[in-house]
Write a protein that holds these residues in place. Structure first.
Motif, PDB file in Angstrom:
ATOM      1  N   ASN A 128       0.823  -1.211   0.000  1.00 33.32           N
ATOM      2  CA  ASN A 128       0.000   0.000   0.000  1.00 33.32           C
ATOM      3  C   ASN A 128       0.857   1.262   0.000  1.00 33.32           C
ATOM      4  N   MET A 129       1.963   1.226  -0.758  1.00 31.79           N
ATOM      5  CA  MET A 129       2.880   2.359  -0.856  1.00 31.79           C
ATOM      6  C   MET A 129       2.644   3.062  -2.196  1.00 31.79           C
ATOM      7  N   ASP A 130       2.238   4.317  -2.112  1.00 33.11           N
ATOM      8  CA  ASP A 130       1.907   5.097  -3.297  1.00 33.11           C
ATOM      9  C   ASP A 130       3.157   5.728  -3.895  1.00 33.11           C
ATOM     10  N   VAL A 131       3.236   5.750  -5.221  1.00 31.78           N
ATOM     11  CA  VAL A 131       4.335   6.396  -5.942  1.00 31.78           C
ATOM     12  C   VAL A 131       3.861   7.794  -6.346  1.00 31.78           C
ATOM     13  N   SER A 132       4.547   8.825  -5.868  1.00 32.20           N
ATOM     14  CA  SER A 132       4.193  10.196  -6.244  1.00 32.20           C
ATOM     15  C   SER A 132       4.570  10.459  -7.697  1.00 32.20           C
ATOM     16  N   TYR A 133       5.780  10.033  -8.071  1.00 30.61           N
ATOM     17  CA  TYR A 133       6.237  10.079  -9.448  1.00 30.61           C
ATOM     18  C   TYR A 133       7.466   9.210  -9.576  1.00 30.61           C
ATOM     19  N   MET A 134       7.838   8.927 -10.826  1.00 30.26           N
ATOM     20  CA  MET A 134       9.034   8.124 -11.093  1.00 30.26           C
ATOM     21  C   MET A 134       9.560   8.468 -12.472  1.00 30.26           C
ATOM     22  N   TYR A 135      10.820   8.165 -12.689  1.00 33.89           N
ATOM     23  CA  TYR A 135      11.439   8.358 -13.999  1.00 33.89           C
ATOM     24  C   TYR A 135      12.693   7.510 -14.065  1.00 33.89           C
ATOM     25  N   SER A 136      13.242   7.371 -15.254  1.00 32.19           N
ATOM     26  CA  SER A 136      14.405   6.495 -15.403  1.00 32.19           C
ATOM     27  C   SER A 136      15.698   7.296 -15.434  1.00 32.19           C
ATOM     28  N   ILE A 137      16.781   6.577 -15.145  1.00 26.88           N
ATOM     29  CA  ILE A 137      18.128   7.144 -15.202  1.00 26.88           C
ATOM     30  C   ILE A 137      18.687   6.870 -16.583  1.00 26.88           C
ATOM     31  N   PHE A 138      19.508   7.780 -17.099  1.00 22.43           N
ATOM     32  CA  PHE A 138      20.108   7.614 -18.412  1.00 22.43           C
ATOM     33  C   PHE A 138      20.884   6.307 -18.494  1.00 22.43           C
ATOM     34  N   ALA A 183      11.242   3.375   4.205  1.00 24.86           N
ATOM     35  CA  ALA A 183      10.357   2.206   4.186  1.00 24.86           C
ATOM     36  C   ALA A 183      10.415   1.520   2.821  1.00 24.86           C
ATOM     37  N   MET A 184      10.496   2.298   1.748  1.00 24.57           N
ATOM     38  CA  MET A 184      10.600   1.691   0.418  1.00 24.57           C
ATOM     39  C   MET A 184      11.907   0.926   0.284  1.00 24.57           C
ATOM     40  N   GLU A 185      12.984   1.524   0.754  1.00 27.56           N
ATOM     41  CA  GLU A 185      14.287   0.866   0.685  1.00 27.56           C
ATOM     42  C   GLU A 185      14.236  -0.488   1.421  1.00 27.56           C
ATOM     43  N   GLU A 186      13.665  -0.505   2.604  1.00 27.87           N
ATOM     44  CA  GLU A 186      13.543  -1.746   3.379  1.00 27.87           C
ATOM     45  C   GLU A 186      12.653  -2.758   2.670  1.00 27.87           C
ATOM     46  N   GLN A 246      21.758   2.119 -19.437  1.00 23.59           N
ATOM     47  CA  GLN A 246      21.517   0.855 -18.751  1.00 23.59           C
ATOM     48  C   GLN A 246      22.785   0.025 -18.814  1.00 23.59           C
ATOM     49  N   MET A 247      22.883  -0.941 -17.935  1.00 25.80           N
ATOM     50  CA  MET A 247      24.062  -1.812 -17.908  1.00 25.80           C
ATOM     51  C   MET A 247      23.609  -3.246 -17.715  1.00 25.80           C
ATOM     52  N   ASN A 248      24.221  -4.151 -18.437  1.00 24.98           N
ATOM     53  CA  ASN A 248      23.981  -5.583 -18.259  1.00 24.98           C
ATOM     54  C   ASN A 248      22.500  -5.946 -18.278  1.00 24.98           C
ATOM     55  N   GLY A 249      21.741  -5.321 -19.161  1.00 16.68           N
ATOM     56  CA  GLY A 249      20.320  -5.638 -19.266  1.00 16.68           C
ATOM     57  C   GLY A 249      19.474  -5.131 -18.119  1.00 16.68           C
ATOM     58  N   MET A 250      20.013  -4.193 -17.346  1.00 13.45           N
ATOM     59  CA  MET A 250      19.281  -3.639 -16.210  1.00 13.45           C
ATOM     60  C   MET A 250      19.055  -2.146 -16.421  1.00 13.45           C
ATOM     61  N   ALA A 251      17.930  -1.658 -15.952  1.00 12.94           N
ATOM     62  CA  ALA A 251      17.612  -0.236 -16.007  1.00 12.94           C
ATOM     63  C   ALA A 251      17.471   0.281 -14.582  1.00 12.94           C
ATOM     64  N   ASN A 252      17.784   1.533 -14.361  1.00 11.94           N
ATOM     65  CA  ASN A 252      17.654   2.141 -13.040  1.00 11.94           C
ATOM     66  C   ASN A 252      16.499   3.134 -13.059  1.00 11.94           C
ATOM     67  N   MET A 253      15.670   3.051 -12.033  1.00 13.18           N
ATOM     68  CA  MET A 253      14.498   3.906 -11.914  1.00 13.18           C
ATOM     69  C   MET A 253      14.586   4.714 -10.628  1.00 13.18           C
ATOM     70  N   ILE A 254      14.075   5.926 -10.687  1.00 12.01           N
ATOM     71  CA  ILE A 254      13.982   6.813  -9.528  1.00 12.01           C
ATOM     72  C   ILE A 254      12.521   6.857  -9.091  1.00 12.01           C
ATOM     73  N   PHE A 255      12.286   6.667  -7.796  1.00 11.66           N
ATOM     74  CA  PHE A 255      10.935   6.696  -7.237  1.00 11.66           C
ATOM     75  C   PHE A 255      10.845   7.749  -6.146  1.00 11.66           C
ATOM     76  N   ARG A 256       9.800   8.547  -6.193  1.00  9.74           N
ATOM     77  CA  ARG A 256       9.482   9.474  -5.114  1.00  9.74           C
ATOM     78  C   ARG A 256       8.285   8.887  -4.382  1.00  9.74           C
TER      79      ARG A 256
END
Length: 143
Positions: A94-104, A122-125, A106-116
Motif C-alpha cells: 500500500n505504498m503510493d508512488v508520487s512520481y518516477m522516472y528512469s536514469i540515463f 520504508a521503500m528501501e527496506e 543501462q548496464m547488463n540488461g538492467m535499467a535504473n528507476m527513480i521513485f518518489r
C-alpha cells in the motif's frame, strides 16, 4: 539507495533550461537523470546529478529556486515486466508512488528507476525484503 534529487523551479521562458544545464556542465557536474513537469506558468526540473550537494550550491549562488528531495533508486531488469515487479511490491505494501522516472543508460540488461514516495526509508527496506536490488552510487556515477 536513497539519493538526493535536485528540484529546480523554472519560469516558462526560452533558454532557462540551457542556462541551468550549462552552469552544471561548466562546473563538471554530470547529469544522470532528469525529468521536467510543467504547467502554463512554470516548470519543475528534477535532476539526479553526479555531485548533488555541489550542484545545489551552484544553483543557489545563481539565484535559482532549488530544493533537495530524497528519492529511491531501484535497478530493474530491462525487459517486459521488469518495472511491474517493483510496482506490484509497492502496491502490496500500500505504498503510493508520487512520481518516477528512469536514469540515463543501462548496464547488463538492467535499467535504473527513480521513485518518489512518502517514506523512502520504508521503500528501501521493502525492496531489500523482497530481494529487489537498490542501485548504489557506483551504479549511478554519483559521489
Amino acid at each position: 539507495m536513497i539519493l538526493q534529487q535536485i528540484s529546480v523551479f523554472l519560469e516558462n521562458r526560452t533558454g532557462q533550461l540551457a542556462e541551468i544545464t550549462g552552469l552544471l556542465s561548466e562546473n563538471g557536474i554530470d547529469l544522470r537523470a532528469l525529468n521536467i513537469a510543467e504547467s502554463a506558468d512554470y516548470g519543475v526540473l528534477r535532476l539526479i546529478a553526479s555531485e548533488p550537494k555541489r550542484a545545489e550550491e551552484l544553483l543557489r549562488q545563481h539565484e535559482t529556486l532549488v530544493s533537495l528531495t530524497p528519492v529511491v533508486a531501484v535497478t530493474v531488469p530491462d525487459r517486459p515486466g521488469g518495472l511491474c515487479t517493483v510496482l506490484k511490491v509497492l502496491a502490496s505494501a500500500n505504498m503510493d508512488v508520487s512520481y518516477m522516472y528512469s536514469i540515463f543508460g543501462q548496464m547488463n540488461g538492467m535499467a535504473n528507476m527513480i521513485f518518489r514516495v512518502e517514506d523512502p526509508q520504508a521503500m528501501e527496506e521493502l525492496m531489500k525484503k523482497n530481494g529487489l536490488y537498490l542501485a548504489d552510487a557506483a551504479d549511478l556515477g554519483i559521489q
